[in-house]
Design a protein around this motif. Structure first.
Motif, PDB file in Angstrom:
ATOM      1  N   MET A 201       0.828  -1.212   0.000  1.00  0.00           N
ATOM      2  CA  MET A 201       0.000   0.000   0.000  1.00  0.00           C
ATOM      3  C   MET A 201       0.864   1.265   0.000  1.00  0.00           C
ATOM      4  O   MET A 201       0.542   2.248  -0.671  1.00  0.00           O
ATOM      5  CB  MET A 201      -0.918   0.009   1.224  1.00  0.00           C
ATOM      6  N   SER A 202       1.962   1.234   0.769  1.00  0.00           N
ATOM      7  CA  SER A 202       2.826   2.415   0.834  1.00  0.00           C
ATOM      8  C   SER A 202       3.460   2.704  -0.520  1.00  0.00           C
ATOM      9  O   SER A 202       3.572   3.861  -0.930  1.00  0.00           O
ATOM     10  CB  SER A 202       3.906   2.224   1.907  1.00  0.00           C
ATOM     11  N   ALA A 204       2.095   1.895  -3.325  1.00  0.00           N
ATOM     12  CA  ALA A 204       0.998   2.311  -4.201  1.00  0.00           C
ATOM     13  C   ALA A 204       0.715   3.794  -4.065  1.00  0.00           C
ATOM     14  O   ALA A 204       0.696   4.530  -5.053  1.00  0.00           O
ATOM     15  CB  ALA A 204      -0.256   1.486  -3.886  1.00  0.00           C
ATOM     16  N   TYR A 205       0.486   4.269  -2.833  1.00  0.00           N
ATOM     17  CA  TYR A 205       0.115   5.683  -2.715  1.00  0.00           C
ATOM     18  C   TYR A 205       1.296   6.617  -2.959  1.00  0.00           C
ATOM     19  O   TYR A 205       1.120   7.727  -3.463  1.00  0.00           O
ATOM     20  CB  TYR A 205      -0.594   5.983  -1.394  1.00  0.00           C
ATOM     21  N   CYS A 346      -5.315   3.509   0.138  1.00  0.00           N
ATOM     22  CA  CYS A 346      -4.027   2.827   0.353  1.00  0.00           C
ATOM     23  C   CYS A 346      -3.329   3.364   1.595  1.00  0.00           C
ATOM     24  O   CYS A 346      -2.736   2.601   2.376  1.00  0.00           O
ATOM     25  CB  CYS A 346      -3.121   2.998  -0.868  1.00  0.00           C
ATOM     26  N   HIS A 350      -2.393   1.131   4.789  1.00  0.00           N
ATOM     27  CA  HIS A 350      -1.001   1.089   5.234  1.00  0.00           C
ATOM     28  C   HIS A 350      -0.869   1.443   6.712  1.00  0.00           C
ATOM     29  O   HIS A 350      -0.168   0.775   7.476  1.00  0.00           O
ATOM     30  CB  HIS A 350      -0.153   2.050   4.407  1.00  0.00           C
TER      31      HIS A 350
END
Length: 497
Positions: A201-202, A204-205, A346, A350
């Protein structure tokens, strides 16, 4: 054996049935604890989860305060210092020898083994106050990201001129409810899957924010940037420039904060080092924990530094001196709204995982201390087997249930009282950077290596420590001033960014 394992709150008590047919040694490490199965890959995931957090969102703003010269220089300096001291800390996990010495399970245990005395209490105060601050900060940040999803859809539907104000409070409650459930997982190793998801997630964003910044720069929109950042007399007053510079340093320090949980990660996931002396034994020996942790730290810090430099510099190029405090929730971007929504989702996912990475060591400390002081209390030490559908046997401890629930509720309440993103992150970073990331690792390395007093290595290590102390103090001053200003203009029940 069961009683000893029961007192260690970060690990689930195992029933005798788990070790039938003489499999006890197969299921235990050399210290009598359940077999660790982690590797440098899972350790890297934990580190990336801990490091790439809400700090990345404020880097464009931080670079805007410092400018093109000082901004990248400060980022790289913090990166180098964090990696260097993390390697020193990894060597201190076992004492007195970094490979064959006795394991230490917490940061405080390591300080006790090498330094002892009052420094143990000072370390505990600094570490656990920092962990509390980080979990509060993550509650604030996750709620802001959840609010941003709702606001993004409002802007898309009604136009960018509409205020679309939304309270953070309901979303803080939602975040806290999720943490109430996850906090009942007693074993740090069982959270590896959560850290891996959070690390994804980290990326991704961060990638979305980076991509949107590149698109904005490529669009040719003119923004004001400078070598020294925001301009006195145009963007800010002289005093504001100084305070913002200090706060920006604190924000960057927070972005690299993970030393507080390095020992706990190393102690909880790496299996015992097995040395095979039989010449006919062809099984490859496991690498020592300190080498695996150094490898994980190298990957984690280098990966995050790359993202930080790109997000900070390109974010500054996109927004200039008007960079928002949080470039994904401050609405420097409005479209495509669905991508903004996805990025903020995200962030929330996270931070759900990152909260646990930082909270679990605190949980373990309190539960371990209580079990040592009241070993005969069934409320504190007893485990009750519960068959949970789709999970299996869960060992319920009533003290763990009450204490962790109370902790999550308290952090949520404090977050509601002080919902200020940049100021809070800067203060946490300033308060933890020097003692936990620099001072204790350096002092323990000097003690472990028996570095001669006033030797060249001793002198430059001490200089590094004192310089970092000064940096932490000025960063703390800037963040406190920012908090005071934010409190003066605070409007409850509205979005705080």
């Amino acid at each position: 054996m069961a009683k000893q394992m029961q007192k260690t709150s970060m690990f689930i008590e195992q029933s005798p049935g788990d070790y039938e047919n003489g499999d006890i040694q197969k299921n235990l490490d050399d210290d009598g604890r359940p077999k660790r199965t982690g590797t440098w890959v899972t350790a890297s995931a934990h580190i990336i989860t801990a490091v790439i957090g809400s700090g990345v969102l404020s880097l464009a703003w931080a670079i805007a305060q410092l400018g093109w010269v000082a901004g990248p220089a400060v980022l790289m300096a913090f990166s180098f210092i964090t990696y260097f001291t993390s390697t020193l800390l990894a060597d201190c996990y076992r004492a007195p020898d970094p490979v064959h010495g006795k394991r230490n399970y917490t940061y405080m245990d390591v300080v006790r083994a090498y330094l002892g005395g009052r420094k143990v209490q000072l370390c505990g105060l600094a570490q656990y106050a920092n962990l509390v601050g980080i979990t509060i900060g993550y509650t604030i940040t996750a709620s802001i990201s959840m609010v941003a999803v709702k606001r993004s859809n409002c802007f898309h539907k009604h136009g960018h001129h509409v205020k679309c104000q939304t309270s953070n409070y309901p979303f803080m409650v939602i975040f806290a409810c999720i943490q109430l459930v996850l906090s009942q997982i007693p074993n740090f190793d069982k959270l590896s899957w959560l850290s891996i998801v959070a690390a994804i997630m980290s990326f991704a964003y961060s990638s979305i924010g980076l991509g949107l910044s590149i698109a904005k720069v490529a669009g040719g929109e003119h923004v004001r940037t400078s070598l020294t950042g925001v301009t006195v007399g145009v963007d800010v007053s002289g005093s504001e420039k100084v305070w913002r510079t200090f706060q920006a340093i604190g924000d960057i320090a927070f972005a690299y904060a993970y030393s507080t949980v390095l020992i706990e990660i190393q102690a909880s996931i790496f299996p015992t080092l097995h040395l095979h002396t039989n010449i006919c034994d062809t099984i490859k020996s496991s690498p020592p924990e300190n080498k695996s942790m150094k490898r994980a730290s190298s990957i984690g810090v280098s990966t995050t530094t790359l993202f930080y430099v790109l997000c900070g510099l390109i974010g500054y190029a996109a927004f200039g001196n008007d960079a928002p405090g949080n470039f994904l929730t401050g609405f420097g971007f409005y479209e495509p709204f669905w991508l903004i929504d996805f990025a903020n989702i995200c962030i929330a996912i996270h931070l759900i995982g990152a909260y646990q990475v930082f909270a679990q060591p605190l949980f373990g400390f309190v539960e371990g201390w209580c079990s040592r002081n009241w070993p005969n209390s069934k409320f504190i030490t007893s485990e009750h087997a519960v068959d949970v559908p789709f999970y299996g046997i869960y060992y319920l401890n009533f003290f763990r249930l009450v204490w962790r629930t109370a902790y999550v509720i308290i952090t949520a309440v404090v977050a509601m009282i002080f919902p200020f993103f940049n100021d809070f992150l800067g203060l946490i970073g300033a308060g933890s950077f020097w003692p936990l990331t620099v001072y204790f690792p350096i002092e323990m390395h000097i003690a472990q290596s028996k570095t001669p007093k006033y030797s060249f290595r001793w002198i430059w290590l001490k200089i590094l420590s004192w310089v970092c102390l000064v940096v932490s103090l000025i960063a703390a001053a800037g963040s406190v001033q920012g908090l005071i200003q934010s409190l003066k203009t605070y409007k409850p029940f509205q979005t705080q960014e």
